[in-house]
Design a protein around this motif. Structure first.
Motif, PDB file in Angstrom:
ATOM      1  N   MET A 101      -1.145  10.518 -45.623  1.00  0.00           N
ATOM      2  CA  MET A 101      -1.218  11.559 -44.600  1.00  0.00           C
ATOM      3  C   MET A 101      -0.959  12.931 -45.209  1.00  0.00           C
ATOM      4  SD  MET A 101       1.292  12.330 -41.406  1.00  0.00           S
ATOM      5  CE  MET A 101       1.218  13.959 -40.663  1.00  0.00           C
ATOM      6  N   GLY A 102       0.060  13.040 -46.076  1.00  0.00           N
ATOM      7  CA  GLY A 102       0.385  14.330 -46.683  1.00  0.00           C
ATOM      8  C   GLY A 102      -0.751  14.888 -47.503  1.00  0.00           C
ATOM      9  N   PHE A 103      -1.349  14.052 -48.339  1.00  0.00           N
ATOM     10  CA  PHE A 103      -2.456  14.516 -49.175  1.00  0.00           C
ATOM     11  C   PHE A 103      -3.694  14.821 -48.343  1.00  0.00           C
ATOM     12  CE2 PHE A 103      -0.038  12.282 -52.541  1.00  0.00           C
ATOM     13  CZ  PHE A 103       0.071  13.333 -53.430  1.00  0.00           C
ATOM     14  N   LEU A 104      -3.903  14.033 -47.293  1.00  0.00           N
ATOM     15  CA  LEU A 104      -5.065  14.267 -46.430  1.00  0.00           C
ATOM     16  C   LEU A 104      -4.972  15.628 -45.764  1.00  0.00           C
ATOM     17  CD1 LEU A 104      -7.609  13.125 -44.987  1.00  0.00           C
ATOM     18  CD2 LEU A 104      -6.074  12.279 -43.222  1.00  0.00           C
ATOM     19  N   LEU A 105      -3.806  15.931 -45.218  1.00  0.00           N
ATOM     20  CA  LEU A 105      -3.643  17.201 -44.511  1.00  0.00           C
ATOM     21  C   LEU A 105      -3.767  18.379 -45.464  1.00  0.00           C
ATOM     22  CD1 LEU A 105      -1.149  18.002 -41.721  1.00  0.00           C
ATOM     23  CD2 LEU A 105      -1.276  19.531 -43.664  1.00  0.00           C
ATOM     24  N   ALA A 106      -3.064  18.317 -46.591  1.00  0.00           N
ATOM     25  CA  ALA A 106      -3.091  19.426 -47.545  1.00  0.00           C
ATOM     26  C   ALA A 106      -4.482  19.627 -48.127  1.00  0.00           C
ATOM     27  CB  ALA A 106      -2.072  19.174 -48.657  1.00  0.00           C
ATOM     28  N   ALA A 107      -5.138  18.527 -48.471  1.00  0.00           N
ATOM     29  CA  ALA A 107      -6.468  18.629 -49.070  1.00  0.00           C
ATOM     30  C   ALA A 107      -7.496  19.120 -48.058  1.00  0.00           C
ATOM     31  CB  ALA A 107      -6.887  17.268 -49.627  1.00  0.00           C
ATOM     32  N   SER A 126      -1.895  26.100 -54.152  1.00  0.00           N
ATOM     33  CA  SER A 126      -1.954  24.878 -53.344  1.00  0.00           C
ATOM     34  C   SER A 126      -2.643  23.750 -54.100  1.00  0.00           C
ATOM     35  CB  SER A 126      -2.692  25.156 -52.029  1.00  0.00           C
ATOM     36  OG  SER A 126      -2.041  26.174 -51.300  1.00  0.00           O
ATOM     37  N   SER A 127      -3.653  24.072 -54.892  1.00  0.00           N
ATOM     38  CA  SER A 127      -4.360  23.051 -55.670  1.00  0.00           C
ATOM     39  C   SER A 127      -3.439  22.418 -56.710  1.00  0.00           C
ATOM     40  CB  SER A 127      -5.573  23.671 -56.367  1.00  0.00           C
ATOM     41  OG  SER A 127      -6.454  24.255 -55.433  1.00  0.00           O
ATOM     42  N   VAL A 128      -2.684  23.261 -57.417  1.00  0.00           N
ATOM     43  CA  VAL A 128      -1.725  22.734 -58.393  1.00  0.00           C
ATOM     44  C   VAL A 128      -0.675  21.886 -57.685  1.00  0.00           C
ATOM     45  CG1 VAL A 128       0.029  23.373 -60.097  1.00  0.00           C
ATOM     46  CG2 VAL A 128      -2.102  24.649 -59.986  1.00  0.00           C
ATOM     47  N   GLY A 129      -0.278  22.312 -56.486  1.00  0.00           N
ATOM     48  CA  GLY A 129       0.700  21.544 -55.731  1.00  0.00           C
ATOM     49  C   GLY A 129       0.221  20.135 -55.415  1.00  0.00           C
ATOM     50  N   LEU A 130      -1.075  19.977 -55.114  1.00  0.00           N
ATOM     51  CA  LEU A 130      -1.616  18.647 -54.855  1.00  0.00           C
ATOM     52  C   LEU A 130      -1.509  17.755 -56.089  1.00  0.00           C
ATOM     53  CD1 LEU A 130      -4.821  19.418 -52.749  1.00  0.00           C
ATOM     54  CD2 LEU A 130      -2.799  18.179 -52.001  1.00  0.00           C
ATOM     55  N   LEU A 131      -1.854  18.304 -57.261  1.00  0.00           N
ATOM     56  CA  LEU A 131      -1.773  17.516 -58.498  1.00  0.00           C
ATOM     57  C   LEU A 131      -0.330  17.142 -58.817  1.00  0.00           C
ATOM     58  CD1 LEU A 131      -4.318  19.517 -60.714  1.00  0.00           C
ATOM     59  CD2 LEU A 131      -4.701  17.373 -59.494  1.00  0.00           C
ATOM     60  N   VAL A 132       0.570  18.099 -58.627  1.00  0.00           N
ATOM     61  CA  VAL A 132       1.990  17.837 -58.892  1.00  0.00           C
ATOM     62  C   VAL A 132       2.528  16.758 -57.948  1.00  0.00           C
ATOM     63  CG1 VAL A 132       4.302  18.838 -58.696  1.00  0.00           C
ATOM     64  CG2 VAL A 132       2.513  20.069 -59.924  1.00  0.00           C
ATOM     65  N   CYS A 133       2.179  16.852 -56.673  1.00  0.00           N
ATOM     66  CA  CYS A 133       2.659  15.870 -55.705  1.00  0.00           C
ATOM     67  C   CYS A 133       2.084  14.487 -55.985  1.00  0.00           C
ATOM     68  CB  CYS A 133       2.299  16.312 -54.284  1.00  0.00           C
ATOM     69  SG  CYS A 133       3.211  17.761 -53.723  1.00  0.00           S
ATOM     70  N   LEU A 134       0.848  14.442 -56.459  1.00  0.00           N
ATOM     71  CA  LEU A 134       0.255  13.151 -56.808  1.00  0.00           C
ATOM     72  C   LEU A 134       1.027  12.490 -57.945  1.00  0.00           C
ATOM     73  CD1 LEU A 134      -2.043  11.106 -56.465  1.00  0.00           C
ATOM     74  CD2 LEU A 134      -3.385  12.463 -58.098  1.00  0.00           C
ATOM     75  N   LEU A 135       1.370  13.272 -58.956  1.00  0.00           N
ATOM     76  CA  LEU A 135       2.161  12.738 -60.066  1.00  0.00           C
ATOM     77  C   LEU A 135       3.563  12.351 -59.603  1.00  0.00           C
ATOM     78  CD1 LEU A 135       2.489  12.170 -63.103  1.00  0.00           C
ATOM     79  CD2 LEU A 135       3.106  14.576 -63.410  1.00  0.00           C
ATOM     80  N   THR A 136       4.149  13.167 -58.742  1.00  0.00           N
ATOM     81  CA  THR A 136       5.509  12.897 -58.264  1.00  0.00           C
ATOM     82  C   THR A 136       5.578  11.605 -57.463  1.00  0.00           C
ATOM     83  OG1 THR A 136       5.916  15.280 -58.124  1.00  0.00           O
ATOM     84  CG2 THR A 136       7.435  13.851 -56.964  1.00  0.00           C
ATOM     85  N   MET A 187       6.869  27.804 -51.295  1.00  0.00           N
ATOM     86  CA  MET A 187       7.701  26.892 -50.514  1.00  0.00           C
ATOM     87  C   MET A 187       6.872  25.754 -49.940  1.00  0.00           C
ATOM     88  SD  MET A 187      10.458  28.026 -47.597  1.00  0.00           S
ATOM     89  CE  MET A 187      11.241  29.199 -48.687  1.00  0.00           C
ATOM     90  N   LEU A 188       5.598  26.039 -49.626  1.00  0.00           N
ATOM     91  CA  LEU A 188       4.718  25.031 -49.042  1.00  0.00           C
ATOM     92  C   LEU A 188       3.855  24.320 -50.080  1.00  0.00           C
ATOM     93  CD1 LEU A 188       3.516  27.062 -45.933  1.00  0.00           C
ATOM     94  CD2 LEU A 188       4.920  25.003 -45.874  1.00  0.00           C
ATOM     95  N   SER A 189       4.005  24.672 -51.342  1.00  0.00           N
ATOM     96  CA  SER A 189       3.133  24.100 -52.374  1.00  0.00           C
ATOM     97  C   SER A 189       3.343  22.603 -52.541  1.00  0.00           C
ATOM     98  CB  SER A 189       3.356  24.813 -53.710  1.00  0.00           C
ATOM     99  OG  SER A 189       4.698  24.680 -54.128  1.00  0.00           O
ATOM    100  N   THR A 190       4.531  22.107 -52.215  1.00  0.00           N
ATOM    101  CA  THR A 190       4.810  20.674 -52.282  1.00  0.00           C
ATOM    102  C   THR A 190       4.716  20.044 -50.894  1.00  0.00           C
ATOM    103  OG1 THR A 190       7.186  21.148 -52.121  1.00  0.00           O
ATOM    104  CG2 THR A 190       6.262  20.885 -54.330  1.00  0.00           C
ATOM    105  N   ILE A 191       3.829  20.572 -50.074  1.00  0.00           N
ATOM    106  CA  ILE A 191       3.695  20.115 -48.689  1.00  0.00           C
ATOM    107  C   ILE A 191       3.303  18.644 -48.615  1.00  0.00           C
ATOM    108  CG2 ILE A 191       1.284  20.893 -48.576  1.00  0.00           C
ATOM    109  CD1 ILE A 191       1.669  21.486 -45.654  1.00  0.00           C
ATOM    110  N   ALA A 192       2.512  18.160 -49.593  1.00  0.00           N
ATOM    111  CA  ALA A 192       2.100  16.759 -49.567  1.00  0.00           C
ATOM    112  C   ALA A 192       3.299  15.831 -49.709  1.00  0.00           C
ATOM    113  CB  ALA A 192       1.083  16.492 -50.677  1.00  0.00           C
ATOM    114  N   THR A 193       4.214  16.166 -50.616  1.00  0.00           N
ATOM    115  CA  THR A 193       5.424  15.357 -50.785  1.00  0.00           C
ATOM    116  C   THR A 193       6.321  15.467 -49.558  1.00  0.00           C
ATOM    117  OG1 THR A 193       5.394  15.568 -53.200  1.00  0.00           O
ATOM    118  CG2 THR A 193       7.501  15.038 -52.173  1.00  0.00           C
ATOM    119  N   GLY A 194       6.471  16.677 -49.031  1.00  0.00           N
ATOM    120  CA  GLY A 194       7.292  16.861 -47.840  1.00  0.00           C
ATOM    121  C   GLY A 194       6.781  16.071 -46.651  1.00  0.00           C
TER     122      GLY A 194
END
Length: 624
Positions: A102-108, A240-250, A398-405
């Motif tokens: 859900m997090g990645f879907l919304l952010a992407a 935001s794009s970098v945040g998606l990659l970071v959250c995927l790795l996390t 602050m919202l860059s890690t929105i997928a993880t949040g």
């Protein structure tokens, strides 16, 4: 609910078109550019049309994100229950991965639609980047509008069902939570998805969309826009794009690199997600700031151009990123039963409800202190380095890690409903214990995600306020001017008015639910003995009708306030209203979020920051 939201979206889109188009009498002639009168820009009618299209796209994206989030959660609930038969580790992985989807879907979705919209609009606008990105602000407005109704409507739905199910079922009838004999149990489980999945998803999407649009508008009238540097111009989207990659790795740290075997490992694993993502994101921001940005550039600052270095902009993003983490953990400290604040409140219950309420309110007020200082420091640093653009990218940081949040936040209701399914299906007590352990960890860490929402909303609101005063030609907001001071008073009152309306709505809906549940227990023979089935549909209908009906007055307050103030009292008074609502709203949301969590532990936040975002963005769009 989405049917009525869709009707509103169409009606408000027409209103936006009429307001924006009437600025120049629906002229199709090219106009002198706002920030450079030596150049000719696109006509007002074109801006009205493209802003309306952007508004619709933002609204549709928000609605689709919430709807798909509920779909994902619905499928994940039963699968988590089944995996709980194999152990708590397997159930955790299923619940967390479902939240991550859900997090990645919304952010992407938000990032992709915004990027495509910019490129399509660019075909028409060409070199008129100021007009292009002012039209793009409609995207943020659409996202925030749907977030308002999703958050308020979803909150009314879930809390009405929650109060009815718990007050009558657990307190009066002494039956377990999620017992199938309880008529409100289905509405309660559905409400978790409506409020905490769709509502929270739309909420953070609104903040993300507004932060991106605010940053793009300010950048378009800076050296990036003047020199037509497309890559630096899209730096907010790169973050935001970098945040998606970071959250995927996390995410791999929670599900693949380290295996959860014991219940006590769940909560630390969720907390590590935010720490790891924040640390990795800091490195990622440093790299893209060096690659995507020129060594030196200028940023628009209230009529002047401010010189900024790329490392200074990196610090703006980083300070917002780490401030969000601090706010999240402070919120968690004040709402978790593992720490002394909640333990003190629990201890106060020994002497009755009165002392419990006093302790809870005092702790709610106290919880505001550190988050406000964190927000204030991040605003000071980011504004000093890069003016309002710095504040906007700090919010994006602050919202860059929105997928993880969102993964952590969605994990909670998924685990909660998994326990409900186990109870209603009559599965073994051992499975219910495992799902309860997952749910308890989710309740604790969910506060961290709400902290991110609070902090980012404050920064986004300030960035939008800066965009508004810049566009309206206001260089200073003089509080000694009577009109401005009156606006401050009214603006500071609005969050209380809004909260009073939503709380009354929840109370009215909960009253109807309690009466219906009591009626069924008293009139259906064999219901308590388990030989008869309750009427679940009636309780679902009560929550649904209440959420649709009761969300209209708060929505009307949000929509009409900026229009009435701006039309009858002018931009100076409106600037006071915006400033007052911003300052007051941040305090209110911090206090009552903590109090709600202390009282019910799994309480739901009716996100007052939607008020701040919408009041500012609506009039900002209308002024063009």
């Amino acid at each position: 609910m989405y049917k009525y939201v869709g009707i509103f979206m169409v009606a408000f889109a027409i209103l936006i078109f009429l307001f924006l188009g009437s600025v120049e009498g629906f002229s199709t002639s090219h106009q002198p550019c706002t920030y450079d009168e030596t150049k000719m820009c696109k006509p007002a009618l074109a801006t009205a049309l493209f802003s309306t299209i952007a508004f619709i796209l933002g609204g549709i994206t928000s609605v689709i994100s919430g709807f798909l989030g509920m779909k994902i959660a619905t499928y994940a609930n039963a699968r988590t229950t089944l995996e709980a038969r194999k152990g708590v580790g397997k159930a955790f992985i299923t619940a967390f991965r479902s939240g991550a989807v859900m997090g990645f879907l919304l952010a992407a979705n938000g990032l992709l639609v915004l990027y495509i919209t910019i490129n399509l609009f660019k075909i028409y606008y060409g070199d008129d980047w100021g007009g292009l990105f002012e039209a793009i602000t409609g995207y943020g407005l659409g996202g925030s509008s749907m977030a308002l109704f999703g958050r308020v409507g979803g909150g009314i739905y879930t809390k009405a069902a929650d109060v009815g199910a718990d007050l009558v079922g657990k307190v009066e009838r002494n039956i377990p939570e999620d017992d199938p004999r309880n008529p409100a149990v289905i509405a309660d489980n559905v409400g978790d998805n409506v409020g905490d999945i769709a509502g929270m998803g739309s909420d953070l999407f609104g903040s993300y969309a507004e932060a991106s649009c605010a940053a793009l508008v300010v950048a378009s009238i800076s050296s990036f826009g003047v020199n037509h540097e497309f890559t630096p111009m899209l730096f907010p989207l790169i973050i935001s794009s970098v945040g998606l990659l970071v959250c995927l790795l996390t995410t791999l740290f929670a599900t693949d690199f380290f295996e959860i075997k014991l219940v006590k490992e769940i909560e630390p694993a969720l907390k590590k997600q935010l720490v790891i993502s924040t640390a990795l994101m800091t490195v990622g921001i440093a790299i893209v700031s060096w690659i995507a940005l020129p060594a030196s550039f200028t940023i628009f600052n209230f009529g002047e151009q401010k010189d900024v270095k790329n490392w200074q902009l990196f610090l703006c993003v980083a300070v917002g990123l780490w401030a969000g983490l601090i706010i999240g953990f402070v919120t968690e400290y004040y709402t978790s039963n593992a720490y002394s604040p909640v333990q003190d409140v629990a201890d106060s219950c020994r002497t009755g409800a009165a002392t419990n309420v006093i302790f809870g309110l005092a702790l709610g007020y106290k919880s505001v202190i550190i988050p406000i200082f964190a927000i204030a420091i991040s605003i000071f640093v980011s504004f000093s380095f890069a003016a309002m653009y710095g504040v906007a990218v700090a919010a994006l940081g602050m919202l860059s890690t929105i997928a993880t949040g969102l993964a952590i936040d969605a994990y909670g209701p998924i685990s909660d409903n998994a326990g409900g399914i186990a109870e209603m299906a009559g599965m073994s007590h051992r499975i219910r214990e495992r799902t309860d352990a997952l749910d308890a960890a989710g309740n604790t860490t969910a506060a961290i995600g709400k902290g991110f929402a609070i902090g980012s909303a404050a920064l986004v609101s300030l960035a939008l306020f800066g965009a508004f005063v810049s566009r309206a030609g206001i260089t200073t907001v003089d509080v000694l001017t009577p009109k401005v001071f009156i606006g401050l008073l009214v603006g500071s009152m609005l969050p209380y008015w809004f909260s009073a309306m939503t709380m009354k709505s929840v109370g009215s809906a909960a009253l109807k639910m309690v009466e219906e549940v009591r009626r069924q227990f008293n009139t259906i023979p064999g219901l308590m003995e388990g030989t008869a089935k309750p009427d679940y549909a009636t309780c679902v209908t009560i929550s649904t009708d209440a959420s649709i009906k009761e969300m209209i007055p708060p929505g009307a307050l949000v929509m009409l306030t900026p229009l009435i103030v701006g039309i009858f009292f002018g931009v100076e008074t409106l600037s006071g209203v915006l400033a007052g609502s911003l300052v007051s709203g941040v305090q209110v949301i911090n206090v009552w979020y903590t109090v709600i969590y202390l009282v019910s532990y799994s309480g739901h936040l009716l996100h007052f920051c939607c008020l701040l975002l919408l009041i500012q963005s609506i009039y900002y769009v209308f002024t063009y």
